[in-house]
Motif scaffolding. Sequence first.
Motif, mmCIF file in Angstrom:
data_model
loop_
_atom_site.group_PDB
_atom_site.id
_atom_site.type_symbol
_atom_site.label_atom_id
_atom_site.label_comp_id
_atom_site.label_asym_id
_atom_site.label_seq_id
_atom_site.Cartn_x
_atom_site.Cartn_y
_atom_site.Cartn_z
ATOM 1 N N VAL A 1 0.987 -1.076 -0.061
ATOM 2 C CA VAL A 1 -0.077 0.139 -0.197
ATOM 3 C C VAL A 1 0.885 1.194 0.046
ATOM 4 O O VAL A 1 1.688 1.478 0.853
ATOM 5 C CB VAL A 1 -0.954 0.083 1.073
ATOM 6 C CG1 VAL A 1 -1.705 1.234 1.245
ATOM 7 C CG2 VAL A 1 -1.776 -1.162 1.230
ATOM 8 N N TYR A 9 -3.801 3.964 6.759
ATOM 9 C CA TYR A 9 -4.301 2.839 7.418
ATOM 10 C C TYR A 9 -5.788 2.336 7.133
ATOM 11 O O TYR A 9 -6.017 1.058 7.168
ATOM 12 C CB TYR A 9 -4.194 2.988 8.820
ATOM 13 C CG TYR A 9 -2.726 3.237 9.451
ATOM 14 C CD1 TYR A 9 -1.808 2.022 9.463
ATOM 15 C CD2 TYR A 9 -2.122 4.326 9.203
ATOM 16 C CE1 TYR A 9 -0.530 2.180 9.757
ATOM 17 C CE2 TYR A 9 -0.587 4.476 9.807
ATOM 18 C CZ TYR A 9 -0.037 3.253 9.840
ATOM 19 O OH TYR A 9 1.434 3.337 10.230
ATOM 20 N N LEU A 37 -5.034 0.177 3.934
ATOM 21 C CA LEU A 37 -4.307 -0.899 4.400
ATOM 22 C C LEU A 37 -5.492 -1.897 4.967
ATOM 23 O O LEU A 37 -5.482 -3.004 4.548
ATOM 24 C CB LEU A 37 -3.174 -0.409 5.444
ATOM 25 C CG LEU A 37 -2.446 -1.779 5.892
ATOM 26 C CD1 LEU A 37 -1.753 -2.645 4.925
ATOM 27 C CD2 LEU A 37 -1.684 -1.524 7.260
ATOM 28 N N PRO A 88 -1.318 -8.240 2.815
ATOM 29 C CA PRO A 88 -1.005 -6.788 2.781
ATOM 30 C C PRO A 88 0.435 -6.382 3.394
ATOM 31 O O PRO A 88 0.901 -7.062 4.266
ATOM 32 C CB PRO A 88 -2.267 -6.293 3.523
ATOM 33 C CG PRO A 88 -2.399 -7.694 4.462
ATOM 34 C CD PRO A 88 -1.968 -8.763 3.663
ATOM 35 N N ASP A 106 2.447 -2.615 4.625
ATOM 36 C CA ASP A 106 2.510 -1.198 4.797
ATOM 37 C C ASP A 106 4.184 -1.085 4.913
ATOM 38 O O ASP A 106 4.370 0.119 5.571
ATOM 39 C CB ASP A 106 1.989 -1.186 6.308
ATOM 40 C CG ASP A 106 2.566 -1.649 7.391
ATOM 41 O OD1 ASP A 106 3.650 -2.430 7.181
ATOM 42 O OD2 ASP A 106 2.011 -1.247 8.578
#
Length: 193
Positions: free
Chosen positions: A37, A53, A56, A71, A73
């Motif tokens: 992301v 967020y 995400l 996923p 970050d």
Amino acid sequence: MKIGLYFGTFNPIHVGHLIIANHMAEHSDLEQIWMIVTPHNPLKQKNTLLDDYQRLHLVRLATEDYPKIKPSDIEFKLPQPNYTVNTLAHLMEKYPQHEFSLIMGEDNLKSFHKWKNYEYILQHHDIYIYPRVSEEVENSALKNHPRIHKIDAPIVEISATFIREGIKNKKNIRPLLPHNVWEYLDHNNFYRK
């Protein structure tokens, strides 16, 4: 482990993203797909971009039933503005046991030579290309590079912009989103204004 990195704002993640990610996980030699992301660039004003967020979280919701898709970050913690070559360096340092490759559409390959340190990326990482409508790599000098692998994935022409506009204009766009992503967006009234 051979990991494909699929970068995007995922604003929001939709079934097109999942179709491509799942196809790469199931029909290439990539063992996992990490959906990176991309954080909001503080230098750009982007009113339609959800919080980092929140996006995400949407990717987590969308991928929870796909064990080969994760996923990530990782870019949230890197200095901004960030470049892909920096993310790759960070990942190789943090996860030396993995081999990282990039996943991108044919349209991105056309401008790849403008990326920061693109030659270094090509020397050290494979690139998996998925097709786009009306995008031909034929005129790209990189099309025959040994590290570039064109994957015969389904052509998916769904855009997050189209989805955001549809929500704003009260259109039914539910078939374009994973069910739990749609529910979260609807519950929070995202993209309505």
